[in-house]
Design a protein around this motif. Structure first.
Motif, short mmCIF file in Angstrom:
data_model
loop_
_atom_site.label_atom_id
_atom_site.label_comp_id
_atom_site.label_asym_id
_atom_site.label_seq_id
_atom_site.Cartn_x
_atom_site.Cartn_y
_atom_site.Cartn_z
N GLU A 1 13.60 -1.62 -12.43
CA GLU A 1 12.64 -2.55 -11.82
C GLU A 1 12.46 -2.24 -10.34
O GLU A 1 11.35 -2.29 -9.82
N TYR A 2 13.56 -1.92 -9.66
CA TYR A 2 13.46 -1.59 -8.23
C TYR A 2 12.60 -0.34 -8.03
O TYR A 2 11.75 -0.29 -7.14
N LYS A 3 12.81 0.66 -8.88
CA LYS A 3 12.05 1.91 -8.76
C LYS A 3 10.56 1.65 -8.96
O LYS A 3 9.72 2.18 -8.23
N SER A 4 10.23 0.80 -9.93
CA SER A 4 8.83 0.47 -10.20
C SER A 4 8.21 -0.31 -9.05
O SER A 4 7.08 -0.04 -8.61
N ASN A 5 8.96 -1.27 -8.52
CA ASN A 5 8.45 -2.09 -7.42
C ASN A 5 8.28 -1.27 -6.14
O ASN A 5 7.36 -1.53 -5.35
N LYS A 6 9.14 -0.29 -5.95
CA LYS A 6 9.06 0.54 -4.75
C LYS A 6 7.76 1.32 -4.72
O LYS A 6 7.15 1.51 -3.66
N VAL A 7 7.31 1.78 -5.88
CA VAL A 7 6.04 2.50 -5.97
C VAL A 7 4.89 1.61 -5.49
O VAL A 7 3.99 2.06 -4.77
N SER A 8 4.94 0.34 -5.87
CA SER A 8 3.89 -0.61 -5.45
C SER A 8 3.92 -0.80 -3.94
O SER A 8 2.86 -0.88 -3.30
N CYS A 9 5.12 -0.86 -3.36
CA CYS A 9 5.24 -1.06 -1.92
C CYS A 9 4.70 0.14 -1.15
O CYS A 9 4.16 -0.01 -0.04
N GLU A 10 4.86 1.32 -1.71
CA GLU A 10 4.43 2.54 -1.02
C GLU A 10 2.93 2.60 -0.85
O GLU A 10 2.41 3.38 -0.05
N ALA A 11 2.21 1.78 -1.60
CA ALA A 11 0.75 1.74 -1.47
C ALA A 11 0.32 0.91 -0.27
O ALA A 11 -0.85 0.94 0.13
#
Length: 204
Positions: free
Chosen positions: A41-51
């Protein structure tokens, strides 16, 4: 609204300590599955933050890091099934909320930002004070259930002391917020504001 929030936090903390004691420890497979799920979940959420960029990115990262930290602490609490582990989970939540609040304050400036930071700190202190108080009370009550009437009396005194300490910590934090708000004023208005803050929070 803030009074309701503080009350809700206190109730939730008490529920965590009382109900948590009935929970069973986890199997190794369930624990590993929980950790894997948190990491994914952290890995998935991090991708969203990078946007995102700027402070929006900072807030997003603080939120997902806090969520990961809290999830891990909650998992440990369920796995260890101890008052200490449940206390650590509540502290993790307080730390995470404070980290996010600080980042959000960066969108402000001047005295508004200063007040924002003081309020964030006050909320963190209140949450930690309640968690500490409840852990002390829970430990004292457990010991009292196992021992003599004299120990039960000591438990009541410990509970009273714990509640007093928590109230004192929260009062000091709220006074700090009030002082910061007074700094936006000048002259007699500021003096009046400070006197009122001292009176409201029992300061000299």
């Amino acid at each position: 609204m803030r009074k309701f929030t503080v009350t809700a936090i206190a109730v939730a903390i008490g529920f965590t300590f009382s109900v948590g004691a009935m929970a069973q420890t986890m199997s190794k497979d369930d624990y590993k599955a929980g950790m894997d799920s948190i990491a994914a979940e952290y890995k998935s959420n991090k991708v969203s933050c990078e946007a995102l960029s700027g402070n929006a990115n900072d807030i997003c990262m603080a939120e997902i890091k806090g969520k990961e930290k809290v999830a891990k602490a909650d998992l440990e609490a369920r796995n260890k099934n101890t008052n200490e582990a449940r206390y650590d989970a509540l502290i993790a939540k307080a730390d995470a909320d404070y980290a996010v609040a600080k980042e959000k304050c960066d969108d402000q400036a001047g005295n508004v930002k200063d007040v924002c930071l003081k309020e964030a700190k006050a909320a963190e202190i209140a949450a930690k004070a309640d968690a500490k108080s409840q852990m002390k009370i829970s430990k004292a009550n457990k010991k009292a259930n196992d021992e003599s009437a004299e120990v039960r009396k000591d438990a009541r005194e410990t509970s009273a002391d714990a509640r007093h300490d928590a109230a004192s910590d929260k009062s000091d934090a709220n006074y700090s917020v009030a002082k910061e708000k007074c700094d936006a004023l000048a002259g007699g208005a500021k003096d009046s504001c400070m006197n009122e803050a001292k009176l409201n929070y029992g300061q000299k």
